[in-house]
Design a protein around this motif. Structure first.
Motif, mmCIF file in Angstrom:
data_model
loop_
_atom_site.group_PDB
_atom_site.id
_atom_site.type_symbol
_atom_site.label_atom_id
_atom_site.label_comp_id
_atom_site.label_asym_id
_atom_site.label_seq_id
_atom_site.Cartn_x
_atom_site.Cartn_y
_atom_site.Cartn_z
ATOM 1 N N ALA A 8 0.831 -1.203 0.000
ATOM 2 C CA ALA A 8 0.000 0.000 0.000
ATOM 3 C C ALA A 8 0.867 1.256 0.000
ATOM 4 O O ALA A 8 0.560 2.241 -0.682
ATOM 5 C CB ALA A 8 -0.933 0.002 1.202
ATOM 6 N N LEU A 9 1.968 1.209 0.737
ATOM 7 C CA LEU A 9 2.887 2.342 0.764
ATOM 8 C C LEU A 9 3.533 2.541 -0.606
ATOM 9 O O LEU A 9 3.665 3.675 -1.078
ATOM 10 C CB LEU A 9 3.944 2.121 1.845
ATOM 11 C CG LEU A 9 4.933 3.259 2.064
ATOM 12 C CD1 LEU A 9 4.211 4.550 2.468
ATOM 13 C CD2 LEU A 9 5.940 2.859 3.140
ATOM 14 N N ALA A 10 3.919 1.456 -1.263
ATOM 15 C CA ALA A 10 4.495 1.547 -2.605
ATOM 16 C C ALA A 10 3.476 2.135 -3.578
ATOM 17 O O ALA A 10 3.818 2.960 -4.436
ATOM 18 C CB ALA A 10 4.961 0.176 -3.082
ATOM 19 N N PRO A 77 1.997 1.644 -12.548
ATOM 20 C CA PRO A 77 2.588 0.350 -12.183
ATOM 21 C C PRO A 77 4.120 0.342 -12.194
ATOM 22 O O PRO A 77 4.738 -0.349 -11.387
ATOM 23 C CB PRO A 77 2.032 -0.610 -13.243
ATOM 24 C CG PRO A 77 0.776 0.031 -13.719
ATOM 25 C CD PRO A 77 1.027 1.513 -13.640
ATOM 26 N N ARG A 78 4.733 1.125 -13.089
ATOM 27 C CA ARG A 78 6.197 1.170 -13.127
ATOM 28 C C ARG A 78 6.759 1.674 -11.808
ATOM 29 O O ARG A 78 7.682 1.092 -11.244
ATOM 30 C CB ARG A 78 6.680 2.082 -14.253
ATOM 31 C CG ARG A 78 8.191 2.265 -14.214
ATOM 32 C CD ARG A 78 8.726 3.369 -15.086
ATOM 33 N NE ARG A 78 8.117 3.397 -16.389
ATOM 34 C CZ ARG A 78 8.777 3.629 -17.505
ATOM 35 N NH1 ARG A 78 10.064 3.830 -17.489
ATOM 36 N NH2 ARG A 78 8.151 3.668 -18.653
ATOM 37 N N TRP A 79 6.194 2.775 -11.296
ATOM 38 C CA TRP A 79 6.744 3.381 -10.079
ATOM 39 C C TRP A 79 6.336 2.624 -8.829
ATOM 40 O O TRP A 79 7.081 2.543 -7.862
ATOM 41 C CB TRP A 79 6.420 4.871 -10.037
ATOM 42 C CG TRP A 79 7.144 5.497 -11.186
ATOM 43 C CD1 TRP A 79 6.622 5.926 -12.375
ATOM 44 C CD2 TRP A 79 8.565 5.624 -11.299
ATOM 45 N NE1 TRP A 79 7.639 6.330 -13.205
ATOM 46 C CE2 TRP A 79 8.837 6.165 -12.573
ATOM 47 C CE3 TRP A 79 9.622 5.349 -10.461
ATOM 48 C CZ2 TRP A 79 10.128 6.424 -13.019
ATOM 49 C CZ3 TRP A 79 10.920 5.612 -10.885
ATOM 50 C CH2 TRP A 79 11.154 6.139 -12.157
ATOM 51 N N GLN A 80 5.160 2.014 -8.854
ATOM 52 C CA GLN A 80 4.783 1.137 -7.751
ATOM 53 C C GLN A 80 5.723 -0.063 -7.698
ATOM 54 O O GLN A 80 6.143 -0.493 -6.621
ATOM 55 C CB GLN A 80 3.337 0.665 -7.910
ATOM 56 C CG GLN A 80 2.326 1.752 -7.659
ATOM 57 C CD GLN A 80 0.913 1.298 -7.937
ATOM 58 O OE1 GLN A 80 0.670 0.307 -8.609
ATOM 59 N NE2 GLN A 80 -0.045 2.049 -7.427
ATOM 60 N N GLY A 81 6.069 -0.594 -8.872
ATOM 61 C CA GLY A 81 6.991 -1.724 -8.935
ATOM 62 C C GLY A 81 8.378 -1.363 -8.442
ATOM 63 O O GLY A 81 9.010 -2.130 -7.692
ATOM 64 N N GLN A 82 8.860 -0.188 -8.853
ATOM 65 C CA GLN A 82 10.183 0.265 -8.389
ATOM 66 C C GLN A 82 10.202 0.367 -6.868
ATOM 67 O O GLN A 82 11.153 -0.060 -6.216
ATOM 68 C CB GLN A 82 10.532 1.630 -9.006
ATOM 69 C CG GLN A 82 10.811 1.600 -10.477
ATOM 70 C CD GLN A 82 12.195 1.057 -10.797
ATOM 71 O OE1 GLN A 82 13.016 0.792 -9.930
ATOM 72 N NE2 GLN A 82 12.457 0.886 -12.076
ATOM 73 N N LEU A 86 12.265 -1.829 -3.987
ATOM 74 C CA LEU A 86 13.119 -1.156 -3.012
ATOM 75 C C LEU A 86 12.712 -1.533 -1.587
ATOM 76 O O LEU A 86 13.567 -1.848 -0.759
ATOM 77 C CB LEU A 86 13.045 0.355 -3.210
ATOM 78 C CG LEU A 86 13.959 1.178 -2.321
ATOM 79 C CD1 LEU A 86 14.475 2.392 -3.070
ATOM 80 C CD2 LEU A 86 13.257 1.621 -1.066
ATOM 81 N N LEU A 87 11.423 -1.527 -1.313
ATOM 82 C CA LEU A 87 10.949 -1.854 0.039
ATOM 83 C C LEU A 87 11.177 -3.329 0.374
ATOM 84 O O LEU A 87 11.416 -3.660 1.539
ATOM 85 C CB LEU A 87 9.481 -1.486 0.198
ATOM 86 C CG LEU A 87 9.169 0.017 0.207
ATOM 87 C CD1 LEU A 87 7.665 0.251 0.154
ATOM 88 C CD2 LEU A 87 9.788 0.703 1.409
ATOM 89 N N ALA A 88 11.119 -4.202 -0.617
ATOM 90 C CA ALA A 88 11.397 -5.617 -0.372
ATOM 91 C C ALA A 88 12.859 -5.810 0.020
ATOM 92 O O ALA A 88 13.180 -6.620 0.890
ATOM 93 C CB ALA A 88 11.068 -6.445 -1.607
ATOM 94 N N GLU A 89 13.739 -5.039 -0.619
ATOM 95 C CA GLU A 89 15.172 -5.129 -0.324
ATOM 96 C C GLU A 89 15.549 -4.365 0.942
ATOM 97 O O GLU A 89 16.513 -4.712 1.619
ATOM 98 C CB GLU A 89 15.979 -4.578 -1.503
ATOM 99 C CG GLU A 89 15.839 -5.394 -2.769
ATOM 100 C CD GLU A 89 16.384 -4.685 -3.994
ATOM 101 O OE1 GLU A 89 16.951 -3.571 -3.858
ATOM 102 O OE2 GLU A 89 16.232 -5.237 -5.097
ATOM 103 N N ASN A 90 14.807 -3.314 1.237
ATOM 104 C CA ASN A 90 15.155 -2.444 2.354
ATOM 105 C C ASN A 90 13.878 -1.973 3.067
ATOM 106 O O ASN A 90 13.465 -0.825 2.893
ATOM 107 C CB ASN A 90 15.967 -1.247 1.838
ATOM 108 C CG ASN A 90 16.430 -0.337 2.956
ATOM 109 O OD1 ASN A 90 16.193 -0.596 4.129
ATOM 110 N ND2 ASN A 90 17.074 0.747 2.596
ATOM 111 N N PRO A 91 13.253 -2.825 3.870
ATOM 112 C CA PRO A 91 12.021 -2.433 4.560
ATOM 113 C C PRO A 91 12.198 -1.228 5.481
ATOM 114 O O PRO A 91 11.232 -0.527 5.776
ATOM 115 C CB PRO A 91 11.643 -3.674 5.368
ATOM 116 C CG PRO A 91 12.380 -4.801 4.736
ATOM 117 C CD PRO A 91 13.620 -4.208 4.135
ATOM 118 N N ALA A 92 13.418 -0.959 5.905
ATOM 119 C CA ALA A 92 13.670 0.188 6.780
ATOM 120 C C ALA A 92 13.429 1.516 6.053
ATOM 121 O O ALA A 92 13.295 2.556 6.699
ATOM 122 C CB ALA A 92 15.101 0.138 7.320
#
Length: 142
Positions: A8-10, A77-82, A86-92
């Motif tokens: 949702a944040l993405a 969708p492109r920017w949500q995917g980006q 990023l959040l998957a790799e760096n949840p912080a």
């Protein structure tokens, strides 16, 4: 898979980015977005992110106002995917993204707006969000 709250944040971040394209504040927003990706993502991809933002913003700027909404929906969708990657790799990075979305929403796409509200003697006005309210007391004449 990304947890629901991060997804949702993405989505919110992607929406903020594409809504800011072709607005007066775009250059400022773009620099903030690039800086966010540089700090929290793969710094080596910063140039690629900036080029993609420039290309997408150019497309949005070159079309008529009536088509902008549709094109923004196609870019979303492109920017949500980006952001999801990023959040998957760096949840912080979640807190920083939330702050960026808030800042873009405050300073960004819609710019400054003026709304005049008039309430009667016993009237109430409910305002939510980030507003500056000036109360002018006195007689209202029609």
């Amino acid at each position: 898979m990304l947890p629901e709250t991060l997804a949702a944040l993405a989505a919110a971040g992607g929406t903020a980015f594409v809504e800011a394209m072709a607005t007066d504040s775009w250059q400022s927003v773009k620099h903030q977005v690039v800086a966010f990706f540089a700090r929290h993502g793969d710094a080596g991809r910063t140039a690629t992110i900036e080029q993609a933002l420039d290309a997408d913003a150019q497309v949005v700027a070159e079309i008529g106002e009536t088509e902008r909404s549709q094109v923004r929906q196609e870019l979303l969708p492109r920017w949500q995917g980006q952001l999801s990657r990023l959040l998957a790799e760096n949840p912080a990075a979640r807190t920083a993204l939330q702050a960026l979305i808030t800042e873009i929403g405050t300073d960004g796409p819609s710019g400054k707006q003026t709304v005049n509200l008039v309430a009667g003697r016993d009237g109430y006005v409910n305002i939510q969000g980030n507003q500056t309210v000036t109360n002018h007391r006195g007689r209202h004449r029609r």
